[in-house]
Write a protein that holds these residues in place. Structure first.
Motif, PDB file in Angstrom:
ATOM      1  N   ILE A 192     -11.757  51.934  42.207  1.00  0.00           N
ATOM      2  CA  ILE A 192     -12.789  51.837  43.235  1.00  0.00           C
ATOM      3  C   ILE A 192     -13.982  51.099  42.654  1.00  0.00           C
ATOM      4  O   ILE A 192     -14.619  51.566  41.713  1.00  0.00           O
TER       5      ILE A 192
ATOM      6  N   LYS B 200     -13.112  46.438  51.273  1.00  0.00           N
ATOM      7  CA  LYS B 200     -12.015  46.080  50.361  1.00  0.00           C
ATOM      8  C   LYS B 200     -12.390  46.318  48.895  1.00  0.00           C
ATOM      9  O   LYS B 200     -12.147  45.491  48.030  1.00  0.00           O
TER      10      LYS B 200
ATOM     11  N   CYS C   2     -10.257  50.545  54.092  1.00  0.00           N
ATOM     12  CA  CYS C   2     -11.536  50.213  53.460  1.00  0.00           C
ATOM     13  C   CYS C   2     -12.028  48.867  53.981  1.00  0.00           C
ATOM     14  O   CYS C   2     -11.433  47.829  53.728  1.00  0.00           O
TER      15      CYS C   2
ATOM     16  N   CYS D  60      -6.827  55.365  52.753  1.00  0.00           N
ATOM     17  CA  CYS D  60      -8.189  54.974  52.368  1.00  0.00           C
ATOM     18  C   CYS D  60      -8.248  53.505  51.966  1.00  0.00           C
ATOM     19  O   CYS D  60      -9.165  52.776  52.350  1.00  0.00           O
TER      20      CYS D  60
ATOM     21  N   CYS E 136     -12.898  55.193  54.851  1.00  0.00           N
ATOM     22  CA  CYS E 136     -11.883  55.837  54.002  1.00  0.00           C
ATOM     23  C   CYS E 136     -11.791  57.331  54.308  1.00  0.00           C
ATOM     24  O   CYS E 136     -10.689  57.886  54.386  1.00  0.00           O
TER      25      CYS E 136
ATOM     26  N   PRO F 238     -17.043  56.381  46.766  1.00  0.00           N
ATOM     27  CA  PRO F 238     -15.938  57.180  47.295  1.00  0.00           C
ATOM     28  C   PRO F 238     -15.299  57.991  46.170  1.00  0.00           C
ATOM     29  O   PRO F 238     -14.924  57.435  45.134  1.00  0.00           O
TER      30      PRO F 238
ATOM     31  N   CYS G 240     -19.358  49.059  47.771  1.00  0.00           N
ATOM     32  CA  CYS G 240     -19.076  49.995  48.862  1.00  0.00           C
ATOM     33  C   CYS G 240     -20.287  50.028  49.786  1.00  0.00           C
ATOM     34  O   CYS G 240     -21.421  50.166  49.349  1.00  0.00           O
TER      35      CYS G 240
END
Length: 120
Positions: A14, A91, A88, A84, A25, A63, A19
């Protein structure tokens, strides 16, 4: 034709720096796993705003997979991505072999690797 993929040595990387905190997600996971109120397979946490010593600011959405996450074993066995990752919008999640993902971490800033594999 769908390939059957084992989740035994699979993980998620991640890249939280990008994000957006959209919670897609979380929603996808709750729907896929039919989780109840207050239950999460992945939960978007917020860090900041926090002023750094150089005067700039940190503000991240991160996340975080929980103990309820089984990396969508049923979906993965059908050759699909975990819910998730598939949903997303930014991505920032990648599913794959833990060793391969760990190698990628040397080239990606501000990322975490999650692997639910239980060791004996």
């Amino acid at each position: 034709m769908s390939a059957t993929i084992s989740t035994s040595n699979q993980g998620l990387i991640i890249q939280y720096d990008f994000c957006t905190g959209c919670h897609a997600c979380e929603v996808a996971c709750k729907k896929e796993r039919d989780l109840g109120k207050g239950e999460y397979g992945i939960k978007v946490m917020e860090y900041g705003p926090a002023k750094k010593p150089d005067g700039r600011w940190d503000y991240f959405f991160i996340p975080v997979p929980t103990d309820l996450c089984d990396m969508c074993a049923d979906r993965v066995s059908e050759g699909k991505l975990p819910a998730c990752v598939h949903n997303c919008q930014a991505k920032v999640m990648e599913f794959g072999d833990v060793e391969e993902l760990a190698k990628k971490m040397t080239y990606i800033e501000k990322c975490v690797l999650f692997s639910p594999t239980k060791k004996d």
